[in-house]
Design an enzyme around this catalytic site. Structure first.
Site, PDB file in Angstrom:
ATOM      1  CE  LYS A  22       7.596  -0.979  -8.135  1.00 42.80           C
ATOM      2  NZ  LYS A  22       6.499  -1.125  -7.264  1.00 42.80           N
ATOM      3  CG  ASN A  23       5.894  -4.764  -6.870  1.00 48.49           C
ATOM      4  OD1 ASN A  23       6.363  -3.682  -6.508  1.00 48.49           O
ATOM      5  ND2 ASN A  23       4.914  -4.866  -7.756  1.00 48.49           N
ATOM      6  CB  CYS A 116      -1.350   6.761  -6.020  1.00 45.70           C
ATOM      7  SG  CYS A 116      -1.503   5.194  -6.834  1.00 45.70           S
ATOM      8  NE  ARG A 121      -2.183   1.118  -5.219  1.00 45.93           N
ATOM      9  CZ  ARG A 121      -0.910   0.953  -5.563  1.00 45.93           C
ATOM     10  NH1 ARG A 121      -0.266   1.898  -6.198  1.00 45.93           N
ATOM     11  NH2 ARG A 121      -0.280  -0.156  -5.268  1.00 45.93           N
ATOM     12  CG  ASP A 304       1.958  -4.230 -11.449  1.00 52.48           C
ATOM     13  OD1 ASP A 304       0.991  -3.464 -11.307  1.00 52.48           O
ATOM     14  OD2 ASP A 304       2.641  -4.651 -10.484  1.00 52.48           O
ATOM     15  NE  ARG A 396       7.115   4.305  -7.218  1.00 52.52           N
ATOM     16  CZ  ARG A 396       5.972   3.665  -7.449  1.00 52.52           C
ATOM     17  NH1 ARG A 396       5.025   4.195  -8.198  1.00 52.52           N
ATOM     18  NH2 ARG A 396       5.734   2.494  -6.918  1.00 52.52           N
TER      19      ARG A 396
HETATM   20  C1  LIG Z   1       4.529  -2.812  -3.891  1.00 53.29           C
HETATM   21  C2  LIG Z   1       3.615  -3.775  -4.575  1.00 53.29           C
HETATM   22  O1  LIG Z   1       3.718  -4.973  -4.400  1.00 53.29           O
HETATM   23  N1  LIG Z   1       2.721  -3.254  -5.415  1.00 53.29           N
HETATM   24  C3  LIG Z   1       1.830  -4.133  -6.146  1.00 53.29           C
HETATM   25  C4  LIG Z   1       0.674  -4.502  -5.254  1.00 53.29           C
HETATM   26  O2  LIG Z   1       0.039  -3.296  -4.858  1.00 53.29           O
HETATM   27  P1  LIG Z   1      -1.018  -3.332  -3.656  1.00 53.29           P
HETATM   28  O3  LIG Z   1      -0.618  -4.385  -2.703  1.00 53.29           O
HETATM   29  O4  LIG Z   1      -1.147  -1.939  -3.178  1.00 53.29           O
HETATM   30  O5  LIG Z   1      -2.321  -3.778  -4.392  1.00 53.29           O
HETATM   31  P2  LIG Z   1      -3.480  -4.686  -3.760  1.00 53.29           P
HETATM   32  O6  LIG Z   1      -3.276  -6.080  -4.180  1.00 53.29           O
HETATM   33  O7  LIG Z   1      -3.545  -4.404  -2.306  1.00 53.29           O
HETATM   34  O8  LIG Z   1      -4.766  -4.076  -4.456  1.00 53.29           O
HETATM   35  C5  LIG Z   1      -5.741  -4.853  -5.115  1.00 53.29           C
HETATM   36  C6  LIG Z   1      -7.068  -4.162  -5.046  1.00 53.29           C
HETATM   37  O9  LIG Z   1      -7.552  -4.218  -3.715  1.00 53.29           O
HETATM   38  C7  LIG Z   1      -7.907  -2.927  -3.229  1.00 53.29           C
HETATM   39  N2  LIG Z   1      -7.593  -2.896  -1.786  1.00 53.29           N
HETATM   40  C8  LIG Z   1      -6.383  -3.336  -1.338  1.00 53.29           C
HETATM   41  C9  LIG Z   1      -6.074  -3.319   0.002  1.00 53.29           C
HETATM   42  C10 LIG Z   1      -7.036  -2.845   0.915  1.00 53.29           C
HETATM   43  O10 LIG Z   1      -6.813  -2.800   2.118  1.00 53.29           O
HETATM   44  N3  LIG Z   1      -8.227  -2.424   0.435  1.00 53.29           N
HETATM   45  C11 LIG Z   1      -8.537  -2.425  -0.895  1.00 53.29           C
HETATM   46  O11 LIG Z   1      -9.629  -2.037  -1.288  1.00 53.29           O
HETATM   47  C12 LIG Z   1      -7.025  -1.982  -4.055  1.00 53.29           C
HETATM   48  O12 LIG Z   1      -7.532  -0.669  -4.073  1.00 53.29           O
HETATM   49  C13 LIG Z   1      -7.038  -2.651  -5.403  1.00 53.29           C
HETATM   50  O13 LIG Z   1      -8.209  -2.322  -6.092  1.00 53.29           O
HETATM   51  O14 LIG Z   1      -0.241  -5.335  -5.973  1.00 53.29           O
HETATM   52  C14 LIG Z   1      -0.817  -4.702  -7.117  1.00 53.29           C
HETATM   53  C15 LIG Z   1      -1.804  -5.676  -7.726  1.00 53.29           C
HETATM   54  O15 LIG Z   1      -1.156  -6.774  -8.251  1.00 53.29           O
HETATM   55  C16 LIG Z   1       0.280  -4.287  -8.095  1.00 53.29           C
HETATM   56  O16 LIG Z   1      -0.295  -3.538  -9.134  1.00 53.29           O
HETATM   57  C17 LIG Z   1       1.345  -3.446  -7.405  1.00 53.29           C
HETATM   58  O17 LIG Z   1       2.450  -3.282  -8.266  1.00 53.29           O
HETATM   59  C1  LIG Z   2       1.720  -0.096  -9.085  1.00 54.02           C
HETATM   60  C2  LIG Z   2       2.981  -0.464  -8.887  1.00 54.02           C
HETATM   61  O1  LIG Z   2       3.717  -0.217  -7.768  1.00 54.02           O
HETATM   62  P1  LIG Z   2       3.253   0.421  -6.377  1.00 54.02           P
HETATM   63  O2  LIG Z   2       2.312  -0.515  -5.753  1.00 54.02           O
HETATM   64  O3  LIG Z   2       4.554   0.499  -5.638  1.00 54.02           O
HETATM   65  O4  LIG Z   2       2.652   1.759  -6.695  1.00 54.02           O
HETATM   66  C3  LIG Z   2       3.723  -1.225  -9.914  1.00 54.02           C
HETATM   67  O5  LIG Z   2       4.783  -1.796  -9.574  1.00 54.02           O
HETATM   68  O6  LIG Z   2       3.285  -1.258 -11.076  1.00 54.02           O
END
Ligand SMILES: CC(=O)N[C@H]1[C@@H](OP(=O)(O)OP(=O)(O)OC[C@H]2O[C@@H](n3ccc(=O)[nH]c3=O)[C@H](O)[C@@H]2O)O[C@H](CO)[C@@H](O)[C@@H]1O
Ligand SMILES: C=C(OP(=O)(O)O)C(=O)O
Length: 416
Positions: A22-23, A116, A121, A304, A396
């Site tokens: 998915k990711n 969420c 996030r 995850d 999802r």
């Molecule tokens: C669609 C997808 O690929 N989702 C994955 C992606 O989510 P996602 O990309 O949203 O997660 P991030 O790696 O960005 O988040 C890591 C941390 O950084 C923080 N943060 C991130 C961006 C930002 O602009 N500011 C900030 O503060 C977030 O709140 C979190 O605490 O990586 C996560 C961490 O491996 C996984 O759990 C999710 O499944």
């Molecule tokens: C947190 C997840 O996905 P998303 O970033 O799409 O919410 C996940 O795949 O576990």
């Protein structure tokens, strides 16, 4: 609303084929916005987030033909650069249209994803990176509005490691003028898969798989054919299911080296793992031993997989400590697990799990995607019936999970 009914206590045996990740699929679909040529994508999983993403992209004018696990995209008629709240609120990964739209069309309007279940996030790092590349960004009425006649290469050091942040900036940089350096880049296999696709489309990227990505912008990208990598989190979820419920299962079409740390933890728990090419056999005949871990960025223990390992620890021999360092609110499964007879105590971002001899089925509520998967695992182990509500979270991110589990002997059915 669909529910899952599980009759616990059955060992698992047989074969499961793992779907595409998915990711990886979600950013890769967004890469379709970067070119007017066709993109042939294979091994695309059938799950709700993919459907939502295709709907969002179609609204922008990206043509898509889907046939089973193949999707052909063509971005020669894109006319709308907006991702509305209605879509972004159901799938945070919608933010991934921001970089490609801005880079190719000079403008994008994307709803702020908002918080969420698992945490607040924010997307400030996506914005910071695009601003460094010359974008003018305003945030108004819940929307990020970004404009740039032509993005310019820049050196971006993100405050923390962010997966979708890296992916957004990487896609934007492929069409920017000059060189972009992304320091502190995420190294998750899904980022690498996206980078490999971009290279196949004509992007110039060095450092793929490392925390320093160097991108030389090109004038345009062309079409390509690409197969999405197997889902390491789905693989890990089924490994934990067998570790907890017992059994002997072969998982096919997977890439085990993307799960190194998780596999080490399973071995520590007493699981027997044997791998061959693109498959892994998991055997478990005894009660698992409790294993402690803390979540970190790749190649560390994935957040995850935290909930699914916790499900295994519930009935393990001994006490485990699980520390969540990525998301501030990713323990919502704990209360539901305790309703099944688990003994979990949380202290800040650490859960202390005292293994119990048995779980007893009960109605429980899924609260997020991986929490739902962990409740399925707990339900497979619990005596009697477990009814899981709100499984739209599960849908999802898992491709026919209950079918795959039924095929290896689990008593699990969807109730409409
Ligand atoms: C669609 C997808 O690929 N989702 C994955 C992606 O989510 P996602 O990309 O949203 O997660 P991030 O790696 O960005 O988040 C890591 C941390 O950084 C923080 N943060 C991130 C961006 C930002 O602009 N500011 C900030 O503060 C977030 O709140 C979190 O605490 O990586 C996560 C961490 O491996 C996984 O759990 C999710 O499944
Ligand atoms: C947190 C997840 O996905 P998303 O970033 O799409 O919410 C996940 O795949 O576990």
């Amino acid at each position: 609303m669909d529910k899952l009914l599980i009759q616990g206590g059955h060992r698992l045996s047989g074969e499961i084929t793992i779907s595409g990740a998915k990711n990886a699929a979600l950013p890769i679909l967004c890469a379709g916005l970067l070119s007017s040529d066709p993109l042939h994508l294979n091994n695309v999983p059938n799950l709700h987030d993919v459907t939502t993403m295709l709907k969002l992209l179609a609204q922008m004018g990206l043509k898509a033909q889907q046939d089973g696990h193949t999707v052909i995209l063509q971005g020669d008629a894109i006319h709308n650069w907006e991702a509305p709240y209605e879509m972004v609120k159901t799938m945070r990964a919608s933010i991934l249209v921001l970089g490609p739209l801005l880079a190719r069309f000079g403008e994008a309007k994307v709803s702020l994803p908002g918080g969420c279940a698992i945490g607040s996030r924010p997307v400030d790092q996506h914005i910071k990176g695009l601003q460094a590349m010359g974008a003018e960004i305003t945030i108004e009425a819940g929307y990020i509005h970004a404009k740039a006649k032509k993005l310019k290469g820049a050196r971006v050091v993100t405050d923390m490691i962010t997966v979708t942040g890296t992916e957004n900036l990487l896609m934007a940089a492929t069409l920017a003028e000059g060189e972009t350096i992304l320091e502190n880049a995420a190294r998750e296999p899904e980022v690498t898969d996206l980078a490999n696709l971009l290279v196949a489309m004509g992007a110039k990227i060095e450092g793929i798989g490392t925390d320093r990505l160097v991108i030389q912008g090109v004038a345009s990208l062309h079409g390509a054919t690409h197969s999405v990598i197997p889902d390491r989190i789905e693989t890990g979820t089924f490994l934990c299911a067998v570790a907890a419920a017992g059994g002997d299962v072969v998982l096919k079409n997977t890439r085990i080296h993307t799960l190194d740390v998780a596999l080490d933890k399973l071995r520590e728990a007493g699981v027997i793992l044997t791998s061959e090419d693109d498959s892994i056999r998991v055997q478990m005949a005894a009660r698992p031993k409790a294993v402690s871990f803390r979540t970190t960025e790749y190649p560390g223990f994935p957040t995850d997989m935290q909930a699914q390992f916790m499900a295994m620890n519930l009935i393990a021999d001994g006490t485990s400590h699980v520390t969540e360092t990525i998301f501030e609110n990713r323990f919502m499964h704990v209360q539901e697990m305790n309703r099944l007879g688990a003994a979990i105590d949380t202290q800040g971002n650490t859960a202390i799990i005292k293994g119990v001899d048995k779980l007893v089925g009960a109605p429980v509520m899924a609260t997020d995607l991986r929490a739902s998967a962990s409740l399925v695992i707990a339900g497979l182990v619990a005596q009697g019936e477990t009814l899981i509500e709100r499984i739209y979270h599960l849908d999802r991110g898992y491709d026919r999970m209950e079918h795959k589990l039924s095929a290896v002997g689990a008593k699990i059915e969807r109730i409409k």
